[in-house]
Design a protein around this motif. Structure first.
Motif, PDB file in Angstrom:
ATOM      1  N   ARG A 124      25.329  40.606  44.210  1.00  0.00           N
ATOM      2  CA  ARG A 124      23.936  41.046  44.043  1.00  0.00           C
ATOM      3  C   ARG A 124      23.856  41.882  42.776  1.00  0.00           C
ATOM      4  O   ARG A 124      24.565  42.856  42.618  1.00  0.00           O
ATOM      5  N   GLN A 125      22.997  41.467  41.887  1.00  0.00           N
ATOM      6  CA  GLN A 125      22.916  42.160  40.603  1.00  0.00           C
ATOM      7  C   GLN A 125      21.536  42.749  40.409  1.00  0.00           C
ATOM      8  O   GLN A 125      20.528  42.082  40.610  1.00  0.00           O
ATOM      9  N   GLN A 126      21.503  44.025  40.065  1.00  0.00           N
ATOM     10  CA  GLN A 126      20.278  44.697  39.710  1.00  0.00           C
ATOM     11  C   GLN A 126      20.509  45.347  38.369  1.00  0.00           C
ATOM     12  O   GLN A 126      21.386  46.191  38.229  1.00  0.00           O
ATOM     13  N   GLY A 127      19.760  44.995  37.383  1.00  0.00           N
ATOM     14  CA  GLY A 127      20.016  45.556  36.052  1.00  0.00           C
ATOM     15  C   GLY A 127      18.747  45.656  35.240  1.00  0.00           C
ATOM     16  O   GLY A 127      17.780  44.936  35.446  1.00  0.00           O
ATOM     17  N   ASN A 172      19.700  52.643  29.014  1.00  0.00           N
ATOM     18  CA  ASN A 172      20.249  51.408  29.567  1.00  0.00           C
ATOM     19  C   ASN A 172      20.855  51.691  30.939  1.00  0.00           C
ATOM     20  O   ASN A 172      21.560  52.687  31.118  1.00  0.00           O
ATOM     21  N   ARG A 173      20.589  50.792  31.867  1.00  0.00           N
ATOM     22  CA  ARG A 173      21.141  50.939  33.213  1.00  0.00           C
ATOM     23  C   ARG A 173      21.420  49.567  33.796  1.00  0.00           C
ATOM     24  O   ARG A 173      20.600  48.657  33.708  1.00  0.00           O
ATOM     25  N   SER A 174      22.597  49.426  34.376  1.00  0.00           N
ATOM     26  CA  SER A 174      22.975  48.160  34.996  1.00  0.00           C
ATOM     27  C   SER A 174      23.834  48.445  36.218  1.00  0.00           C
ATOM     28  O   SER A 174      24.744  49.279  36.162  1.00  0.00           O
ATOM     29  N   ASP A 175      23.536  47.762  37.326  1.00  0.00           N
ATOM     30  CA  ASP A 175      24.295  47.914  38.565  1.00  0.00           C
ATOM     31  C   ASP A 175      24.621  46.528  39.120  1.00  0.00           C
ATOM     32  O   ASP A 175      23.727  45.709  39.306  1.00  0.00           O
ATOM     33  N   VAL A 176      25.900  46.280  39.347  1.00  0.00           N
ATOM     34  CA  VAL A 176      26.354  45.005  39.909  1.00  0.00           C
ATOM     35  C   VAL A 176      27.232  45.305  41.121  1.00  0.00           C
ATOM     36  O   VAL A 176      28.248  46.003  40.994  1.00  0.00           O
ATOM     37  N   ASP A 177      26.843  44.793  42.270  1.00  0.00           N
ATOM     38  CA  ASP A 177      27.602  44.999  43.503  1.00  0.00           C
ATOM     39  C   ASP A 177      28.096  43.662  44.015  1.00  0.00           C
ATOM     40  O   ASP A 177      27.329  42.715  44.173  1.00  0.00           O
ATOM     41  N   ALA A 178      29.392  43.574  44.269  1.00  0.00           N
ATOM     42  CA  ALA A 178      30.008  42.360  44.799  1.00  0.00           C
ATOM     43  C   ALA A 178      31.004  42.769  45.882  1.00  0.00           C
ATOM     44  O   ALA A 178      31.402  43.940  45.962  1.00  0.00           O
TER      45      ALA A 178
END
Length: 281
Positions: free
Chosen positions: A3-6, A103-109
């Motif tokens: 799930r990627q939120q960026g 800049n903001r990036s969040d990647v959850d796996a």
């Protein structure tokens, strides 16, 4: 499933050097894309290769980015020189501009989570109108390619950190003027400078306490942007920008240090260090 939120306000690599870039954009259409040439397969990770990284370097400003490439044909605010220097001719009053980017990036796996946070000044300029030539002059700073920020990678085996600072910057002296009632032209002299520094701390393991990787990359060069805006009708503009090629000077310095747990009867950690230092044109 990952799930990627960026959300990012700037793209990572947009270095326009070594080629001639020409863009023709009517006001009513969307952004154009530039072709890229693949890097030679023989280039290793330590080679300083800037070929194949050519694209159309986008300018600054939330309004301009919202319009996409169409802003090339209607660059009418203080960020004009970062898009089309001919647009500086629209400015009739002195202006001081400042653009801030985050800049903001969040990647959850399932096996890994990655988070990035960064902030920096994106654009700053001082603009003065020149009535005698029906135009304006400007001194500006733009962070073309940002690197500042921290990336955190959380794995089951531990946490890694990547801290970076700096970026590729451009100091520009620009001017734009109105030649006729339908034609505006402009130019900027650009000095590319600065660079970035990265420090990466790898997660610990049973065999190795930690690894620290440092990279320092410096870049400098000069080029010119030429622009025009043609308005055959009041509600129709066409914009064109040409960017001259240039040879940049780059310097790369890399260091890696691996720390190992002590082995009896040793009482102190053992470590190894590797270094690389190189200059290129």
């Amino acid at each position: 499933m990952a799930r990627q939120q960026g959300r990012a306000t700037r793209s990572a690599w947009r270095l326009g050097c070594g080629r001639l870039a020409l863009t023709l954009v009517p006001l009513a259409i969307g952004p154009s894309a530039a072709a890229q040439t693949a890097s030679p397969p023989s280039i290793g990770q330590d080679e300083l290769d800037l070929q194949g990284r050519l694209n159309i370097v986008l300018g600054s400003g939330a309004r301009a980015l919202g319009m996409g490439g169409a802003f090339l044909a209607r660059a009418d605010d203080a960020t004009a020189a970062s898009w089309n220097p001919a647009g500086l001719s629209y400015l009739l009053r002195p202006e001081v501009s400042l653009v801030w980017a985050q800049n903001r990036s969040d990647v959850d796996a399932p096996t890994e989570a990655s988070h990035f946070r960064g902030r920096q000044i994106d654009f700053a300029a001082v603009t003065f109108p020149i009535q005698s030539i029906a135009g304006a002059a400007q001194i500006s700073y733009q962070r073309m390619i940002p690197f500042s920020g921290r990336r955190t990678i959380d794995r089951a085996s531990g946490v890694s950190y990547l801290d970076a600072e700096g970026g590729f910057d451009v100091l520009a002296l620009g001017t734009g003027w109105r030649v006729t009632s339908t034609l505006r032209v402009g130019a900027t002299l650009n000095h590319w400078l600065s660079g970035f520094k990265q420090i990466k701390l790898l997660d610990r393991s049973e065999e190795r306490r930690d690894s620290v990787l440092e990279a320092d990359f410096r870049f400098s060069g000069w080029n010119t942007n030429l622009g025009l805006i043609w308005s055959p009708r009041d509600n129709l503009n066409f914009g064109a920008v040409a960017k001259t090629p240039f040879t940049g000077h780059v310097r790369l310095a890399k260091t890696r240090r691996d720390t190992f747990p002590p082995v009896p009867p040793a009482t102190a950690d053992a470590y190894t260090t590797n270094q690389l230092d190189r200059d290129d044109l």
